[in-house]
Design an enzyme around this catalytic site. Structure first.
Site, PDB file in Angstrom:
ATOM      1  N   GLU A 170       0.811  -1.225   0.000  1.00 21.81           N
ATOM      2  CA  GLU A 170       0.000   0.000   0.000  1.00 21.81           C
ATOM      3  C   GLU A 170       0.844   1.273   0.000  1.00 21.81           C
ATOM      4  OE1 GLU A 170      -2.744  -0.318   3.259  1.00 21.81           O
ATOM      5  OE2 GLU A 170      -3.800  -2.006   2.378  1.00 21.81           O
ATOM      6  N   GLU A 366      -5.110  -8.686   0.797  1.00 24.04           N
ATOM      7  CA  GLU A 366      -5.791  -8.354   2.054  1.00 24.04           C
ATOM      8  C   GLU A 366      -7.267  -8.131   1.771  1.00 24.04           C
ATOM      9  OE1 GLU A 366      -4.361  -5.037   4.399  1.00 24.04           O
ATOM     10  OE2 GLU A 366      -2.278  -5.614   4.026  1.00 24.04           O
TER      11      GLU A 366
HETATM   12  O1  IFM Z   1      -4.135  -3.045   9.173  1.00 22.63           O
HETATM   13  C1  IFM Z   1      -4.092  -2.544   7.873  1.00 22.63           C
HETATM   14  C2  IFM Z   1      -2.906  -3.113   7.125  1.00 22.63           C
HETATM   15  O2  IFM Z   1      -1.708  -2.877   7.786  1.00 22.63           O
HETATM   16  C3  IFM Z   1      -2.824  -2.504   5.752  1.00 22.63           C
HETATM   17  N1  IFM Z   1      -4.081  -2.615   5.051  1.00 22.63           N
HETATM   18  C4  IFM Z   1      -5.284  -2.232   5.752  1.00 22.63           C
HETATM   19  C5  IFM Z   1      -5.351  -2.890   7.099  1.00 22.63           C
HETATM   20  C6  IFM Z   1      -6.632  -2.465   7.843  1.00 22.63           C
HETATM   21  O3  IFM Z   1      -6.654  -1.095   8.025  1.00 22.63           O
END
Ligand code: IFM
Length: 460
Positions: A170, A366
């Site tokens: 990210e 994710e």
């Molecule tokens: O916890 C975070 C993660 O570190 C990166 N993506 C989003 C998740 C939830 O906010």
């Protein structure tokens, strides 16, 4: 004679796993030669993180590695996405490797392989060594070169055993939450710095892929993970509103990485802020590396609208250049983060990616939800998280039926953990963590997920 799988069965090589990140779970912040990161500094700065929480102990995963690996095996995970803490490998971000730090990740990777779990390693999930932060962090071009050296060190020692390497997690958050909105480390609020950081992150990605490929060759797959939303426009100039937010949040990374150019509209939207002189000749060729997999982190959709001339600029410090775009609050179910729940948005996002990049394999790196869980008599009945996961896995399957080449799904998160500026107040885990005792309790969603992995099909 080949045996065809029924359409509702996930392919055998589709990897169902779960994800975490180093600073969010490891703890042991001052052990094993680990140097401080910008997140140690940020979390120890009063007022930056809710309740003054820090990652000093987190889930104490560093000391509980074997038990945690056993738990992953009990759940039947096929893959585990983790991140490597750069300051464990190089305390100040440069110089020789720290053998104790490397040893921790060797034990993690070997422990996964012994249990038949594919390691998916992320090189950078936001914990920049503070010493590099002191030199300007991601606004300093030298950080990209240092990242390539770090990638080579880690590739040399783990390269032959990691299934998939991910350079950055990210980068929008690193650049725009860290240097624009200032709500993430290092807490800077400067739009020019944030765009500069975005370019240096892109450059770091390209250089790191080159380093890794030089060390690892064809033995692993190479990827990057971007957070992406499904964007919807409203009102007059709806398409333009979507275009601008998409540009500064996603295409600013995706287009240089996959096409070797910055989007003209992003350059134009930010021209009043910067002339982009930080892009040196040859940078875009470096950034443009073939990717075996593109990692997609999806949580929620976003609705945006262009402001009317009578309206004052919006306050969007995470989206420089999009001062005339507002975010619209949508009704409907939300998670504890206040994020709208929209599995169809994931389906559409995957189909859109397939349309734009038909040859590019994808992986959900994710996806998950925070809810306020109750542990009652040793049980966490997190039906809402279970529903969220089930509905999003179903959306992935629909997208695959529509042609998206999705290679896996990593639930966020394996454990409840340190949710950055919100500290321990938000629980994303499919496994509950009691932070006082460090007892782990798989929630109902974890049991459901195990069953899904075993059956490889969603119950009707
Ligand atoms: O916890 C975070 C993660 O570190 C990166 N993506 C989003 C998740 C939830 O906010």
């Amino acid at each position: 004679m080949s045996v065809r799988q029924p359409a509702d069965v996930f392919p055998r090589d589709f990897l169902f796993g779960a994800a975490t990140a180093a600073y969010q779970i490891e703890g042991a912040a001052r052990e094993g030669g680990r140097g401080p990161s910008i997140w140690d500094t940020f979390s120890h700065t009063p007022g930056k993180v809710l309740n003054g929480d820090t990652g000093d102990v987190a889930d104490d995963h560093y000391h509980r590695l074997t038990d945690d690996l056993d738990l992953m095996a009990e759940l039947g995970l096929e893959s585990y996405r983790f991140s490597i803490a750069w300051p464990r490998i190089q305390a100040t971000g440069t110089g020789p490797a720290n053998a104790i730090g490397l040893d921790f990740y060797e034990r993690l990777v070997d422990g996964l392989l012994e249990r038949g779990i594919r390691p998916i390693a992320t090189l950078y999930h936001w914990d920049l060594p503070q010493a590099l932060g002191d030199l300007g962090g991601w606004t300093n071009r030298a950080t990209s070169a240092a990242f390539a050296d770090y990638a080579a060190i880690v590739g040399r020692s783990l390269g032959d055993r990691v299934h998939t390497w991910t350079t950055l997690n990210e980068p929008w958050c690193s650049a725009f939450l860290g240097y624009g909105a200032g709500v993430h480390a290092p807490g800077i609020t400067d739009p020019v710095a944030s765009v500069t950081a975005a370019h240096h992150l892109n450059l770091a990605h390209g250089l790191a892929i080159q380093s890794l490929r030089a060390e690892v060759g064809d033995q692993a797959r190479f990827s990057v993970t971007l957070n992406m939303s499904h964007l919807k426009g409203q009102g007059h100039r709806a398409d333009d509103a979507v275009r601008q937010i998409d540009g500064i949040s996603t295409r600013i990374f995706l287009q240089p990485m996959l096409e070797g150019s910055y989007p003209d509209d992003v350059l134009a939207d930010t021209a009043h802020l910067t002339d982009w002189a930080f892009v040196a000749p040859g940078d875009l060729e470096v950034i443009h590396q073939p990717l075996d997999v593109l990692g997609v982190n999806y949580y929620f959709p976003l609705t945006v609208r262009a402001l009317h001339t009578s309206e004052a600029d919006a306050s969007n410090p995470g989206y420089p250049g999009a001062e005339r775009i507002a975010f619209v609050e949508e009704p409907g179910p939300r998670t504890a983060m206040g994020w709208n729940i929209d599995p169809d948005g994931l389906e559409q996002l995957l189909v859109d990616l397939r349309t734009r990049y038909p040859e590019q394999p994808l992986m959900i790196t994710e996806n998950g939800a925070a809810f306020d869980d109750d542990l009652v008599d040793g049980v966490v009945d997190d039906q809402r998280r279970l529903d969220y996961l089930r509905d999003h896995v179903a959306a992935v399957q629909r997208a695959m039926r529509r042609g998206a080449d999705v290679r896996g799904y990593q639930a966020w998160s394996l454990f409840d953990n340190f949710e950055w500026a919100l500290g321990y107040s938000k629980r994303f885990g499919i496994v509950h963590v009691d932070y006082a005792t460090q007892v782990r309790t798989p929630k109902a969603s974890a049991h459901w997920y195990s069953e899904l992995i075993r059956r490889r099909t969603l119950p009707a």
